[in-house]
Write an enzyme that holds these catalytic residues in place. Structure first.
Site, PDB file in Angstrom:
ATOM      1  N   ASP A   1       0.793  -1.279  -0.001  1.00  0.00           N
ATOM      2  CA  ASP A   1       0.071   0.048   0.177  1.00  0.00           C
ATOM      3  C   ASP A   1       0.858   1.236  -0.224  1.00  0.00           C
ATOM      4  O   ASP A   1       1.503   1.776  -1.104  1.00  0.00           O
ATOM      5  CB  ASP A   1      -0.913  -0.064   1.412  1.00  0.00           C
ATOM      6  CG  ASP A   1      -2.067   0.994   1.257  1.00  0.00           C
ATOM      7  OD1 ASP A   1      -2.267   1.714   0.218  1.00  0.00           O
ATOM      8  OD2 ASP A   1      -2.368   1.207   2.399  1.00  0.00           O
TER       9      ASP A   1
ATOM     10  N   ARG B   1     -10.744 -13.216   5.916  1.00  0.00           N
ATOM     11  CA  ARG B   1      -9.452 -13.712   5.413  1.00  0.00           C
ATOM     12  C   ARG B   1      -9.485 -14.794   4.630  1.00  0.00           C
ATOM     13  O   ARG B   1      -8.761 -15.226   3.676  1.00  0.00           O
ATOM     14  CB  ARG B   1      -8.508 -14.149   6.504  1.00  0.00           C
ATOM     15  CG  ARG B   1      -8.220 -12.705   7.196  1.00  0.00           C
ATOM     16  CD  ARG B   1      -6.940 -13.126   8.130  1.00  0.00           C
ATOM     17  NE  ARG B   1      -6.729 -11.896   9.323  1.00  0.00           N
ATOM     18  CZ  ARG B   1      -5.745 -11.070   9.011  1.00  0.00           C
ATOM     19  NH1 ARG B   1      -5.199 -10.698   7.864  1.00  0.00           N
ATOM     20  NH2 ARG B   1      -5.511 -10.053  10.005  1.00  0.00           N
TER      21      ARG B   1
HETATM   22  P1  IMP Z   1       1.738  -0.339   3.965  1.00  0.00           P
HETATM   23  O1  IMP Z   1       2.622  -0.282   4.886  1.00  0.00           O
HETATM   24  O2  IMP Z   1       0.896   0.989   3.711  1.00  0.00           O
HETATM   25  O3  IMP Z   1       2.278  -0.745   2.337  1.00  0.00           O
HETATM   26  O4  IMP Z   1       0.821  -1.381   4.181  1.00  0.00           O
HETATM   27  C1  IMP Z   1       0.680  -2.554   4.056  1.00  0.00           C
HETATM   28  C2  IMP Z   1      -0.249  -3.431   5.268  1.00  0.00           C
HETATM   29  O5  IMP Z   1      -1.477  -2.612   5.194  1.00  0.00           O
HETATM   30  C3  IMP Z   1      -0.500  -4.707   4.542  1.00  0.00           C
HETATM   31  O6  IMP Z   1       0.351  -5.552   4.983  1.00  0.00           O
HETATM   32  C4  IMP Z   1      -2.239  -4.744   4.889  1.00  0.00           C
HETATM   33  O7  IMP Z   1      -2.131  -5.793   6.144  1.00  0.00           O
HETATM   34  C5  IMP Z   1      -2.730  -3.481   5.020  1.00  0.00           C
HETATM   35  N1  IMP Z   1      -3.602  -3.085   3.861  1.00  0.00           N
HETATM   36  C6  IMP Z   1      -3.309  -2.162   3.060  1.00  0.00           C
HETATM   37  N2  IMP Z   1      -4.126  -1.952   2.271  1.00  0.00           N
HETATM   38  C7  IMP Z   1      -5.194  -2.815   2.726  1.00  0.00           C
HETATM   39  C8  IMP Z   1      -6.465  -3.336   2.151  1.00  0.00           C
HETATM   40  O8  IMP Z   1      -6.916  -3.090   1.103  1.00  0.00           O
HETATM   41  N3  IMP Z   1      -7.190  -4.406   2.608  1.00  0.00           N
HETATM   42  C9  IMP Z   1      -6.580  -5.014   3.779  1.00  0.00           C
HETATM   43  N4  IMP Z   1      -5.394  -4.736   4.435  1.00  0.00           N
HETATM   44  C10 IMP Z   1      -4.718  -3.795   3.663  1.00  0.00           C
END
Ligand code: IMP
Ligand code: MG
Length: 185
Positions: free
Chosen positions: A106, A168
């Site tokens: 993300d 999940r």
């Molecule tokens: P980042 O550090 O912002 O890249 O976040 C990654 C984490 O956020 C992932 O491992 C997910 O656990 C959670 N995440 C981000 N987007 C989503 C989504 O659309 N659905 C569910 N979990 C998400």
């Protein structure tokens, strides 16, 4: 786990058989790229990547060791330097080829932090395999070596991903549509 989830519906975004076909392709690429490795360690990020991880590693033919890593971020969002380690790996990765397997990238902060840590520990190589890439939400650049699907900014669940620990176990990936009539908690 939040006690109040907003009422919502899940709308299919990526069908189960489409995911399975893509996992086949990713496993073939990984097999090809690591055919002469002398020690591949596949590391899944708990809990979201678990289903993708198990489907992926059972399709690999190269010798592989498996391990898990778990993180959490403070508060609601993910912010630089705020990634907590909840569970570290058991195996030594010094001098080994490491493949980090994540459900979704993300902002990028989670995988960026883990990849840097593995490099610091002396891994011979570190690559990233992610089922989903929310590239429009990226805050920090992280190359995804093996990417399942690119998606938009929608919040998604299923195939390991959750909303408040729910969904999940869905075999497909779906978009969460929130009931707009209900006020946000
Ligand atoms: P980042 O550090 O912002 O890249 O976040 C990654 C984490 O956020 C992932 O491992 C997910 O656990 C959670 N995440 C981000 N987007 C989503 C989504 O659309 N659905 C569910 N979990 C998400
Ligand atoms: Mg996750």
């Amino acid at each position: 786990m939040p006690t109040t989830l907003r009422s919502h519906r899940v709308r299919t975004l990526i069908e189960a058989d489409t995911i399975q076909r893509r996992v086949d392709e990713l496993a073939r690429e990984i097999d090809r790229d690591y055919h002469d490795t002398d020690g591949l360690v596949a590391i899944g990020v708990l809990k979201g990547a678990v289903i993708f991880f198990s489907d992926l590693v059972k399709r690999l033919h190269v010798p592989v060791l498996v391990d898990f890593f778990q993180t959490s971020s403070y508060g609601a969002g993910t912010i630089a330097g705020e990634i907590r380690i909840k569970r570290d790996i058991d195996l030594s990765i010094r001098g080994r080829d490491v493949l980090l397997v994540e459900d979704i990238v993300d902002t990028g902060w989670t995988v960026r932090t883990i990849l840097e840590l593995f490099r610091f520990r002396g891994a011979k190589s570190v690559r990233l395999c992610a089922l989903l890439d929310k590239h429009e939400a990226r805050e920090v650049d992280v190359p995804i070596d093996y990417c399942g699907f690119q998606i938009g900014r929608e919040f998604v669940v299923g195939y390991g991903l959750d909303y408040g620990e729910r969904h999940r176990n869905l075999p497909y990936v779906g978009i969460v549509d929130f009931d707009e009539k209900e006020p946000k908690p």
